[in-house]
Design a protein around this motif. Structure first.
Motif, mmCIF file in Angstrom:
data_model
loop_
_atom_site.group_PDB
_atom_site.id
_atom_site.type_symbol
_atom_site.label_atom_id
_atom_site.label_comp_id
_atom_site.label_asym_id
_atom_site.label_seq_id
_atom_site.Cartn_x
_atom_site.Cartn_y
_atom_site.Cartn_z
ATOM 1 N N THR A 81 0.853 -1.192 0.000
ATOM 2 C CA THR A 81 0.000 0.000 0.000
ATOM 3 C C THR A 81 0.883 1.235 0.000
ATOM 4 N N SER A 82 0.875 1.985 -1.093
ATOM 5 C CA SER A 82 1.657 3.214 -1.170
ATOM 6 C C SER A 82 0.849 4.266 -1.917
ATOM 7 N N SER A 83 1.440 5.436 -2.062
ATOM 8 C CA SER A 83 0.727 6.540 -2.716
ATOM 9 C C SER A 83 0.500 6.282 -4.200
ATOM 10 N N ASP A 84 1.343 5.452 -4.822
ATOM 11 C CA ASP A 84 1.221 5.247 -6.267
ATOM 12 C C ASP A 84 0.998 3.775 -6.663
ATOM 13 N N TYR A 85 0.821 2.898 -5.662
ATOM 14 C CA TYR A 85 0.603 1.488 -5.990
ATOM 15 C C TYR A 85 -0.119 0.812 -4.831
ATOM 16 N N GLU A 86 -1.046 -0.077 -5.187
ATOM 17 C CA GLU A 86 -1.778 -0.802 -4.161
ATOM 18 C C GLU A 86 -2.312 -2.082 -4.782
ATOM 19 N N ASN A 87 -2.098 -3.200 -4.115
ATOM 20 C CA ASN A 87 -2.536 -4.486 -4.678
ATOM 21 C C ASN A 87 -3.451 -5.251 -3.734
ATOM 22 N N GLY A 88 -4.118 -4.536 -2.827
ATOM 23 C CA GLY A 88 -4.994 -5.175 -1.866
ATOM 24 C C GLY A 88 -6.328 -5.618 -2.444
ATOM 25 N N ASP A 89 -6.680 -5.090 -3.615
ATOM 26 C CA ASP A 89 -7.930 -5.470 -4.270
ATOM 27 C C ASP A 89 -7.589 -6.260 -5.526
ATOM 28 N N LEU A 90 -7.630 -7.579 -5.434
ATOM 29 C CA LEU A 90 -7.210 -8.424 -6.551
ATOM 30 C C LEU A 90 -8.134 -8.293 -7.750
ATOM 31 N N SER A 91 -9.351 -7.801 -7.547
ATOM 32 C CA SER A 91 -10.281 -7.643 -8.672
ATOM 33 C C SER A 91 -9.821 -6.573 -9.652
ATOM 34 N N MET A 92 -8.845 -5.774 -9.235
ATOM 35 C CA MET A 92 -8.320 -4.724 -10.121
ATOM 36 C C MET A 92 -7.298 -5.267 -11.119
ATOM 37 N N PHE A 93 -6.935 -6.551 -10.992
ATOM 38 C CA PHE A 93 -5.888 -7.125 -11.832
ATOM 39 C C PHE A 93 -6.464 -8.210 -12.745
ATOM 40 N N PRO A 94 -5.811 -8.439 -13.888
ATOM 41 C CA PRO A 94 -6.283 -9.485 -14.806
ATOM 42 C C PRO A 94 -6.244 -10.870 -14.162
ATOM 43 N N GLU A 95 -7.039 -11.767 -14.701
ATOM 44 C CA GLU A 95 -7.130 -13.123 -14.177
ATOM 45 C C GLU A 95 -5.774 -13.816 -14.148
ATOM 46 N N GLY A 96 -4.958 -13.613 -15.202
ATOM 47 C CA GLY A 96 -3.640 -14.245 -15.247
ATOM 48 C C GLY A 96 -2.729 -13.745 -14.153
ATOM 49 N N ASP A 97 -2.841 -12.470 -13.801
ATOM 50 C CA ASP A 97 -2.056 -11.899 -12.709
ATOM 51 C C ASP A 97 -2.444 -12.531 -11.379
ATOM 52 N N VAL A 98 -3.735 -12.624 -11.144
ATOM 53 C CA VAL A 98 -4.217 -13.203 -9.895
ATOM 54 C C VAL A 98 -3.785 -14.667 -9.786
ATOM 55 N N LEU A 99 -3.804 -15.373 -10.908
ATOM 56 C CA LEU A 99 -3.396 -16.770 -10.916
ATOM 57 C C LEU A 99 -1.913 -16.904 -10.580
ATOM 58 N N ALA A 100 -1.074 -16.052 -11.164
ATOM 59 C CA ALA A 100 0.366 -16.079 -10.847
ATOM 60 C C ALA A 100 0.591 -15.778 -9.367
ATOM 61 N N HIS A 101 -0.164 -14.825 -8.841
ATOM 62 C CA HIS A 101 -0.088 -14.471 -7.420
ATOM 63 C C HIS A 101 -0.450 -15.676 -6.550
ATOM 64 N N LYS A 102 -1.550 -16.341 -6.845
ATOM 65 C CA LYS A 102 -1.986 -17.485 -6.042
ATOM 66 C C LYS A 102 -0.981 -18.631 -6.118
ATOM 67 N N ARG A 103 -0.365 -18.778 -7.283
ATOM 68 C CA ARG A 103 0.590 -19.878 -7.438
ATOM 69 C C ARG A 103 1.856 -19.660 -6.623
ATOM 70 N N ILE A 104 2.408 -18.461 -6.657
ATOM 71 C CA ILE A 104 3.649 -18.250 -5.909
ATOM 72 C C ILE A 104 3.383 -18.294 -4.406
ATOM 73 N N ILE A 105 2.226 -17.820 -3.974
ATOM 74 C CA ILE A 105 1.858 -17.933 -2.560
ATOM 75 C C ILE A 105 1.771 -19.408 -2.162
ATOM 76 N N GLU A 106 1.141 -20.214 -3.021
ATOM 77 C CA GLU A 106 1.000 -21.644 -2.735
ATOM 78 C C GLU A 106 2.365 -22.332 -2.684
ATOM 79 N N LEU A 107 3.232 -22.015 -3.640
ATOM 80 C CA LEU A 107 4.555 -22.648 -3.686
ATOM 81 C C LEU A 107 5.384 -22.285 -2.463
ATOM 82 N N TRP A 108 5.382 -21.004 -2.109
ATOM 83 C CA TRP A 108 6.219 -20.540 -0.996
ATOM 84 C C TRP A 108 5.711 -21.091 0.341
ATOM 85 N N THR A 109 4.395 -21.080 0.546
ATOM 86 C CA THR A 109 3.870 -21.574 1.823
ATOM 87 C C THR A 109 3.930 -23.102 1.893
ATOM 88 N N ASN A 110 3.788 -23.792 0.771
ATOM 89 C CA ASN A 110 4.011 -25.243 0.764
ATOM 90 C C ASN A 110 5.414 -25.560 1.240
#
Length: 553
Positions: A458-487
């Motif tokens: 969360t900053s003055s020029d960037y914020e990614n807390g609302d995933l609906s603002m990003f394309p489906e492919g972006d959200v998928l990449a995000h979910k995958r790296i979270i899954e890999l790292w936490t696994n």
């Protein structure tokens, strides 16, 4: 009766919930707060917990000491001070900055499960950075039921000043990290974390810091896994190299008072630097001429030394903590420098006129090796047959390999002789990465873009807390790296079982005779020989022409 029962149940649950926000540490009681993730998951946040004494007075430049005790309940509901950063002026900068933040899912008193723990070390070239929640919101990781710890460590001269004679031994910032890791091991169970399931991870200077912690034998048993993103002790930006740390220390003092003559006496130097205000040192650090920043050094051997030998030689000999690791890079680390194309073109043109400028600064030639021939060989590796239109892009490739990719691939290669290693390249290019400049001939994903897919920012020029603002492919990449790292944090294996989210991929371990890795792109795919043509060539160059011992690579 039903109403009374519901009211009693609510009051009991609220009592348990409130008690969850109080933690009794050996130093005193703390009280946290409740935050809510983008997926509407409540979690506990304890921010600004001292893990060491304030490094002020005679503790300036020295290894950290245990925190002082406090009376009453300390409110840990906001970020603590950040450490002084070079060329950054902020009201919350302070020498009293050695704090950890602990974030954990809400646990009930009946839940005896101890969760895996992920300890983050931020990057910033050892000169800037902090663990502020706005930079590294753990929300997405927390949603996968892990405990997340972020920490501050001293930067610039406060964290890395050294006199080369042992008086100021250096690497205080790395020692801060080690103290925080020890603190986590000793106390994380109070927050619902499992001290036997700790993974440390970091990016850029944070990644190389993770690598240094792996070289520190006193960390044995404090963590069981590590993730190095775009940074290794083998990286050029991770080591002072030929720059004299002692000369920098005297230069720093001269920027505060040019009239003083220290007579090359480090005791006089230290006495002076202990007598001035932290802000004076901070300002002086922006004016030094020997170098713009101090970095980790090889120390005079002492009981608390982190580094006493060349990093490459330690890795090759297996003298490190042999825990499973993930190592990797983005597909074109240095493309972030494309914000100044004129400067990069000027640098490329200079290398075209003088090929020896392409020889890495850590590449010490063996006796009898012709420097001009080496430079021309490197030039041909990248530019032979390349069109003028693509030359700048290939120069970005050279810079990416020199500063980031080559040392990461080598670190993984060396470590794989002794432990389980998983290598990756993050190549997914999307708006969540927050960088969209392209250059013909270069790949697309730059330094630190991957962190935007892991942390809530969360900053003055960037914020990614609302995933609906990003394309489906972006959200998928995000979910995958979270899954890999936490696994990996939970099981020491990023793909422990088939998963539709992960396309049923099995991420193979690195082996020297079959160097496989995971490409994290629009899809996940297993590939062989990362940056193969270039890495194989550089391996030959170092073997044939470079003088041992190696520190960086």
């Amino acid at each position: 009766m039903c109403v009374i029962f519901l009211i009693c149940s609510f009051l009991i649950s609220q009592k348990v919930f409130a008690a969850d926000l109080l933690v009794d540490l050996p130093y005193g009681q703390i009280e946290g707060r409740v935050l809510t993730s983008p997926a509407n998951v409540d979690f506990r946040a304890f921010q600004g917990i001292p893990y060491a004494a304030a490094p002020v007075g005679n503790l300036r430049f020295q290894p950290p000491e245990p925190p002082e005790k406090w009376n009453g309940t300390r409110k840990t509901v906001k970020d603590g001070n950040i450490c002084y950063s070079i060329k950054r002026d902020s009201d919350d900068e302070n020498e009293d900055c050695l704090f950890v933040n602990v974030f954990t899912p809400v646990l009930t008193n009946t839940d005896d499960t101890k969760l895996a723990v992920m300890v983050w070390i931020y990057g910033g070239a050892y000169r800037t950075g902090s663990s502020k929640y706005s930079n590294f919101g753990p929300d997405y990781l927390i949603e996968k039921d892990v405990v997340v710890v972020t920490l501050n460590y001293r930067l610039g001269p406060f964290g890395f000043l050294a006199t080369e004679d042992g008086l100021i031994s250096g690497n205080a910032g790395l020692k801060d990290q080690a103290a925080a890791i020890q603190w986590v091991h000793d106390h994380i169970e109070l927050f619902g974390g499992d001290p036997e399931k700790v993974t440390i991870f970091g990016q850029s200077a944070g990644g190389s810091s993770v690598g240094y912690q792996l070289l520190y034998k006193k960390n044995e048993g404090l963590f069981r896994g590590a993730i190095l993103q775009s940074g290794s002790p083998l990286s050029l930006f991770s080591y002072m190299g030929d720059i004299s740390a002692r000369a920098y220390a005297f230069d720093l003092a001269k920027q505060i008072d040019a009239t003083l003559d220290f007579q090359n006496d480090t005791r006089l130097l230290l006495d002076f630097l202990l007598s001035v205000k932290g802000k004076q040192i901070d300002i002086a650090s922006t004016l030094t001429t020997v170098t713009s920043r101090p970095l980790p050094v090889i120390e005079v051997p002492n009981d608390r030394a982190i580094i006493t030998k060349e990093s490459y030689e330690l890795l090759e000999a297996g003298e490190f903590l042999k825990v499973p690791i993930i190592v990797g890079t983005t597909s074109e680390e240095d493309i972030v420098a494309a914000t100044d194309l004129d400067q990069m073109e000027e640098s490329r043109a200079a290398c075209e006129k003088d090929h020896t400028k392409l020889i890495p600064k850590d590449f010490k030639l063996k006796d009898g090796v012709n420097k001009s021939d080496v430079g021309t060989t490197i030039y041909n590796l990248y530019f032979d047959g390349v069109s003028d239109e693509n030359k700048l892009g290939y120069y970005f490739q050279y810079k990416s390999h020199d500063e980031y990719t080559r040392p990461m691939i080598k670190h993984a290669d060396l470590a794989s002789q002794y432990t389980d290693v998983y290598f990756y390249i993050f190549s997914h290019d999307g708006p969540m990465g927050n960088f969209n400049i392209t250059v013909p001939g270069a790949e697309y994903v730059g330094h630190s873009e991957d962190t935007k897919y892991i942390w809530k920012v969360t900053s003055s020029d960037y914020e990614n807390g609302d995933l609906s603002m990003f394309p489906e492919g972006d959200v998928l990449a995000h979910k995958r790296i979270i899954e890999l790292w936490t696994n990996f944090a939970k099981y020491l294996n990023p793909t422990p079982e088939p998963s539709e989210l992960l396309q049923n991929i099995r991420w193979p371990k690195v082996s020297s005779d079959n160097y496989q890795y995971l490409d994290i792109g629009d899809n996940l795919s297993v590939q062989k020989d990362p940056k193969g043509k270039y890495y194989k060539a550089w391996t030959k160059y170092y073997d044939d022409w470079a003088k041992r011992p190696f520190t960086t690579y």
